[in-house]
Design an enzyme around this catalytic site. Sequence first.
Site, PDB file in Angstrom:
ATOM      1  N   ASP A  90      -2.662  -7.842   6.767  1.00 38.61           N
ATOM      2  CA  ASP A  90      -4.082  -7.525   6.709  1.00 38.61           C
ATOM      3  C   ASP A  90      -4.516  -7.908   5.350  1.00 38.61           C
ATOM      4  O   ASP A  90      -3.805  -8.921   4.555  1.00 38.61           O
ATOM      5  CB  ASP A  90      -4.216  -6.069   6.941  1.00 38.61           C
ATOM      6  CG  ASP A  90      -3.352  -5.041   5.995  1.00 38.61           C
ATOM      7  OD1 ASP A  90      -2.460  -5.407   5.314  1.00 38.61           O
ATOM      8  OD2 ASP A  90      -4.111  -3.942   5.734  1.00 38.61           O
ATOM      9  N   GLY A 130       0.765  -1.189  -0.086  1.00 38.53           N
ATOM     10  CA  GLY A 130      -0.097  -0.017   0.004  1.00 38.53           C
ATOM     11  C   GLY A 130       0.873   1.313   0.078  1.00 38.53           C
ATOM     12  O   GLY A 130       2.099   1.259   0.161  1.00 38.53           O
ATOM     13  N   GLU A 173       4.435  -6.735   7.580  1.00 37.14           N
ATOM     14  CA  GLU A 173       4.001  -5.671   8.263  1.00 37.14           C
ATOM     15  C   GLU A 173       4.312  -5.649   9.744  1.00 37.14           C
ATOM     16  O   GLU A 173       4.338  -4.891  10.362  1.00 37.14           O
ATOM     17  CB  GLU A 173       2.378  -5.857   8.316  1.00 37.14           C
ATOM     18  CG  GLU A 173       1.659  -5.548   6.877  1.00 37.14           C
ATOM     19  CD  GLU A 173       1.583  -6.650   5.984  1.00 37.14           C
ATOM     20  OE1 GLU A 173       1.477  -6.374   4.592  1.00 37.14           O
ATOM     21  OE2 GLU A 173       2.288  -7.802   6.316  1.00 37.14           O
ATOM     22  N   GLY A 186      -0.508  -4.866   0.249  1.00 38.91           N
ATOM     23  CA  GLY A 186      -1.883  -4.394  -0.440  1.00 38.91           C
ATOM     24  C   GLY A 186      -1.703  -4.957  -1.849  1.00 38.91           C
ATOM     25  O   GLY A 186      -2.715  -5.434  -2.451  1.00 38.91           O
TER      26      GLY A 186
END
Length: 347
Positions: free
Chosen positions: A146, A68, A138, A115
């Site tokens: 996530d 991301g 992460e 992402g």
Amino acid sequence: MDFGGGDEIRFERLGKAGVVTLTRPQALNAVTHRMVKALGNALDAWEGDAGVSVVVLKAEGRAFSAGGDILHIYEAGRAGKPPVGFFADEYRLNARIARFRKPYVALIDGIVMGGGVGISFHGSHRVLTENAQFAMPEVGIGFFPDVGASHLLPGLGGSFGMYLGLTGNRIRHGDALWCGLATHTIRAEDQAGLLDELAVSGDPESELRGFFMPPKRETERQDLDAIAHHFSQPSLAGIIASLEEAAAGNAFAAKTLATMRTRSPTSLNVAWREISAGRTLSMDECMKMEFRILNRMLAGHDFYEGIRAAIIDKGSKPQWRPASLDAVSAADVDAYFAPLGAGELEL
């Protein structure tokens, strides 16, 4: 074809294929809110279009997608406006891809993280080349795996998913294929030929059989056995204790333990809990759980500190709070998973 997204993502029709290309190579195709919305628009249009038999996702440049746009997230959060809306739309898209009713082929040539994993690995066909590298890193920036990682990682055999989530380590295409993350591996030079064939037939199952090139697994058998032993322990403390016991006489255990000790203690606790919980949850349930965690992470300390150390003051050591695993209480972890009331993610 214009589904939005500006110059960050391109949409084309090639025969029976709806083709999506990530076009931010200078930013390693980091996923933005515009890209998320545009891809969602394309899937809505193509799922009901009888002329589209298959969706193909690919990327320009040397990275498929490095994750991301965390610098934007850092700046927005620091300005007191954490981008909860971006994550809500991203997580909805991840769940949308998982239930997409047509073949969804991700052609992954280069690094795929965070992402980027969310928009590729929930589809029906995850096709990696010899240039591919997968990671969910992460915990190293004070965040948590996530974009559906709580659905993706628990299903990997030999506790390999727990290992990937708690270390953030990168793997190559052989490991990705043999652990079940990739469905197929092909040569990078064959990507254009595969796309041409998909445009004609719209049938990835038959076309991929002709291009499939199975590599050997990169991680040695003794290390896979060690992962299965250590990372199957019934608690995070048990995993750490198991690694500590083996570290004196085992280089792999010592290296793995040293890696985990650099990660955010809070992130490790949350990641262990979410990956464990994900074993018995549907994709939609996982996304709702991750959205609860996300809201607390955006209001906390370690995520911003991790981005500061990695991106803003490159190479500096993050100062995690709390700084040790024993200082993270069960109540602290529980708070990340508590319901959001009216703020729950709607899918």
